[in-house]
Design a protein around this motif. Structure first.
Motif, PDB file in Angstrom:
ATOM      1  N   LEU A  68       0.832  -1.209   0.000  1.00 21.29           N
ATOM      2  CA  LEU A  68       0.000   0.000   0.000  1.00 21.29           C
ATOM      3  C   LEU A  68       0.867   1.260   0.000  1.00 21.29           C
ATOM      4  O   LEU A  68       0.594   2.209  -0.738  1.00 21.29           O
ATOM      5  N   SER A  72       1.071   3.780  -3.173  1.00 20.78           N
ATOM      6  CA  SER A  72       0.638   5.167  -2.982  1.00 20.78           C
ATOM      7  C   SER A  72       1.736   6.139  -3.391  1.00 20.78           C
ATOM      8  O   SER A  72       1.463   7.193  -3.948  1.00 20.78           O
ATOM      9  N   LEU A  77      -0.940   8.600  -4.908  1.00 18.59           N
ATOM     10  CA  LEU A  77      -2.310   8.489  -4.408  1.00 18.59           C
ATOM     11  C   LEU A  77      -2.517   9.239  -3.102  1.00 18.59           C
ATOM     12  O   LEU A  77      -3.625   9.276  -2.595  1.00 18.59           O
ATOM     13  N   ILE A  80      -2.694   6.565   2.190  1.00 17.41           N
ATOM     14  CA  ILE A  80      -3.716   5.518   2.294  1.00 17.41           C
ATOM     15  C   ILE A  80      -3.692   5.029   3.725  1.00 17.41           C
ATOM     16  O   ILE A  80      -2.626   4.699   4.254  1.00 17.41           O
ATOM     17  N   ASN A  81      -4.851   4.970   4.340  1.00 17.78           N
ATOM     18  CA  ASN A  81      -4.952   4.516   5.717  1.00 17.78           C
ATOM     19  C   ASN A  81      -4.777   2.995   5.751  1.00 17.78           C
ATOM     20  O   ASN A  81      -5.656   2.264   5.317  1.00 17.78           O
ATOM     21  N   ARG A  84      -7.457   0.425   7.093  1.00 22.97           N
ATOM     22  CA  ARG A  84      -8.581  -0.036   6.278  1.00 22.97           C
ATOM     23  C   ARG A  84      -8.260  -1.332   5.551  1.00 22.97           C
ATOM     24  O   ARG A  84      -9.117  -1.922   4.910  1.00 22.97           O
ATOM     25  N   ARG A 103     -12.741   1.564   0.404  1.00 22.55           N
ATOM     26  CA  ARG A 103     -11.649   1.835   1.335  1.00 22.55           C
ATOM     27  C   ARG A 103     -10.786   3.024   0.897  1.00 22.55           C
ATOM     28  O   ARG A 103     -10.280   3.754   1.736  1.00 22.55           O
ATOM     29  N   VAL A 104     -10.597   3.187  -0.411  1.00 22.81           N
ATOM     30  CA  VAL A 104      -9.800   4.301  -0.952  1.00 22.81           C
ATOM     31  C   VAL A 104     -10.572   4.895  -2.125  1.00 22.81           C
ATOM     32  O   VAL A 104     -10.384   4.486  -3.266  1.00 22.81           O
ATOM     33  N   GLU A 106     -10.374   7.660  -3.829  1.00 21.15           N
ATOM     34  CA  GLU A 106      -9.586   8.320  -4.875  1.00 21.15           C
ATOM     35  C   GLU A 106      -8.321   7.518  -5.167  1.00 21.15           C
ATOM     36  O   GLU A 106      -7.214   7.999  -4.966  1.00 21.15           O
ATOM     37  N   GLY A 108      -8.760   3.682  -5.392  1.00 15.58           N
ATOM     38  CA  GLY A 108      -9.071   2.270  -5.223  1.00 15.58           C
ATOM     39  C   GLY A 108      -8.991   1.503  -6.519  1.00 15.58           C
ATOM     40  O   GLY A 108      -8.576   0.339  -6.535  1.00 15.58           O
TER      41      GLY A 108
END
Length: 127
Positions: A68, A72, A77, A80-81, A84, A103-104, A106, A108
């Motif tokens: 992730l 990102s 991107l 990103i948390n 999640r 979950r994302v 913008e 995903g």
């Protein structure tokens, strides 16, 4: 007596634009080379991947978090948390595009496409 004016379409009967048939033949000729260029560009765009495991089905939670963060950064991107995505690679395999978008919102779709590409490559290497 004035000279009659010539119609430009009659004076130059050569079509200004290629016909659909000529265009289709040009595209057919260009597709193999464009596919090669696109593949080379894609492979060169990702020089370093932090994951030691190629098969995403075997990823741990930590591998998912590293993927992730890397994705990102590579695709810009934003943040990103990772909370999640508290799951391993097998759980990611079960996720649909809508689940990634939930979950994302913008990005995903980019995460989903990248994960599916990795999964396809791992399955192809296995066979």
């Amino acid at each position: 007596m004035p000279l009659p004016r010539l119609d430009p379409a009659l004076a130059y009967p050569v079509p200004l634009r290629p016909s659909v048939f000529q265009h289709a033949r040009f595209i057919d000729k260009m597709q193999p080379s464009m596919a090669r260029v696109k593949q080379e560009k894609y492979e060169m765009a990702f020089p370093e991947e932090p994951l030691s495991e190629v098969d995403p089905r075997r990823w741990s939670r930590e591998d998912v978090t590293r993927w992730l963060q890397w994705t990102s950064e590579m695709f810009h991107l934003g943040s990103i948390n990772p909370e999640r995505f508290q799951m391993n690679g097998k759980a990611l395999c079960l996720m649909t595009m809508d689940m990634f978008l939930y979950r994302v919102p913008e990005g995903g779709n980019i995460l989903y496409q990248d994960f599916q590409r990795r999964l396809r490559n791992a399955v192809a290497l296995q066979n």
